[in-house]
Each structure stands twice: as C-alpha cells, then as structure tokens.
Design an enzyme around this catalytic site. Structure first.
Site, PDB file in Angstrom:
ATOM      1  CG  ASP A   7      35.452 -36.905   9.623  1.00  0.00           C
ATOM      2  OD1 ASP A   7      35.010 -37.915  10.192  1.00  0.00           O
ATOM      3  OD2 ASP A   7      36.592 -36.841   9.117  1.00  0.00           O
ATOM      4  CG  HIS A  57      33.473 -34.158   5.547  1.00  0.00           C
ATOM      5  ND1 HIS A  57      33.988 -34.934   4.537  1.00  0.00           N
ATOM      6  CD2 HIS A  57      34.529 -33.827   6.350  1.00  0.00           C
ATOM      7  CE1 HIS A  57      35.302 -35.070   4.716  1.00  0.00           C
ATOM      8  NE2 HIS A  57      35.649 -34.403   5.809  1.00  0.00           N
TER       9      HIS A  57
HETATM   10 ZN   LIG Z   1      37.481 -32.687   9.549  1.00  0.00          ZN
END
Ligand SMILES: [Zn+2]
Length: 215
Positions: A11, A154
């Site tokens: 992400d 992430h």
């Molecule tokens: Zn996010």
C-alpha cells in the site's frame, strides 16, 4: 503436497525510492504481488513504475486518490476517490483496477454501497510504524504466512525497513514452499469470486471477514 499460495500486497506507493527496490526483489525471487496505489502519487514521472509492475506480472489495485478515511466523505467524494485513481492507473499502465483497499481499512455501509470494486483487507505487521524493526516485520510475516492468505505491507516513500524485511521474507517463504501470487490469482486458484458491495473485507481466500459495524 498441495501448493501453498500467498498474496503479498503493498500500500501507499508508488514512488521511486521504495517501490522500485520492492519490484527488484520480487523479480529476483520470481514473485508476483499486488500494489494498492494512491492515485495522487501517479504522475508522469512515476508511470514507468506502474508499467514495470505489469511487465513483472504484478497487479495494480486502488488505494483511493488522496488516502482519506472514506466513511467521513460524501458518496460523491468517495466515488471521485475511486474514479480519479482508476483513470490515472488506466492512463499510466493501460489497465483498470479490479480491487480496492480502503485507507486505514475504514469502511461503512456507504463505502460498500458506493465503491464498485471488491474490498481487500489483509494481515499486517504494523510496517507503517518506524518503531517496528525490519527483523520484527520479517518475523511477523513468517508467522502470518498461511495458504490463501493476503499479507498487507507498505511501499510508502522511505519505508526502507520493509524492503530490508523482504530480502529475508521472500527466500524464507519460498524455502517453505510458498508461491507468491496476485490477489486475482489467489481468488481464481481458490475458486472464489469476490464481489463488490458484499460487505466483506477479503483477507483470506477461503475465510473472509464479514464487515460488522457494531463490533
Ligand atoms: Zn494506506
């Protein structure tokens, strides 16, 4: 032995300093992954990164345009978060996103009603927190790995500890016999058809989480 599959997802990219090293590591270990990109990060300079994802067999999904908590927005604003991101992905990489990950995994009835894509959750290791070391991230992912599961990481700007963790995670899990697939491949191989508007945050191809606002 039945093959075990895992969907690594990333992400908050794309960017040059974290997404590119992640892609290099994925290529080195012949691993596919899914990137949930933030629409406003997709500029002309970044478009080649999305094209590289496609060349490597990775999947490009949506993580909204400006990373808001969607339940706080009007339905018009939510739809704009979706459609502007889809347009940028289409322009940069020539594909439409098939899945959506709501920022902060924040959902509501209105979010499910409005966003026309299946909602993807995942099992995370708090790798957005600088205080969580690369070793802790590695140990967490190795503990969470299970057939059919979606792992949430992430590739945010400067998130070097996740890149470092991946250097260990990829060979370790490959050694355990895991095959890394995209979210689309995960569901296809498990015979699941994830649906939009289903009030499900899909985190596991065979064991989905129902959205329960009162819990
Ligand atoms: Zn996010």
């Amino acid at each position: 032995m039945r093959r075990r599959i895992l969907a690594l997802t990333f992400d908050d990219g794309p960017n040059l300093n974290t997404t590119l090293p992640v892609l290099e590591l994925l290529a080195e270990f012949r691993a596919a992954a899914s990137f949930f990109v933030v629409g406003e990060h997709i500029t002309a300079e970044i478009a080649p990164v999305l094209q590289q994802m496609r060349r490597q067999g990775c999947e490009i999904c949506s993580h909204a345009f400006s990373h808001p908590a969607l339940p706080q927005l009007s339905q018009t604003e939510m739809l704009s978060e979706h459609s502007r991101t889809a347009a940028r992905i289409q322009k940069a990489a020539g594909v439409q996103p098939r899945f959506f990950r709501p920022p902060y995994l924040a959902v509501s009835d209105a979010v499910f009603e409005t966003i026309p894509l299946p909602m993807i959750g995942g099992y995370g290791v708090r790798d957005f927190d600088d205080a969580v070391s690369a070793d802790a991230r590695t140990a967490g992912v190795l503990r969470l790995a299970a057939d059919g599961r979606i792992i949430l990481l992430h590739d945010a700007e400067g998130n070097v500890q996740t890149v470092e963790a991946l250097r260990t995670i990829l060979p370790a899990l490959r050694g355990e016999g895991f095959v890394f697939v995209t979210v689309s491949q995960l569901f296809a191989e498990k015979g699941i058809t994830p649906l939009p508007h289903a009030k499900i945050l899909y985190s596991y191809a065979e064991q989905t989480e129902q959205y329960a606002p009162d819990l």
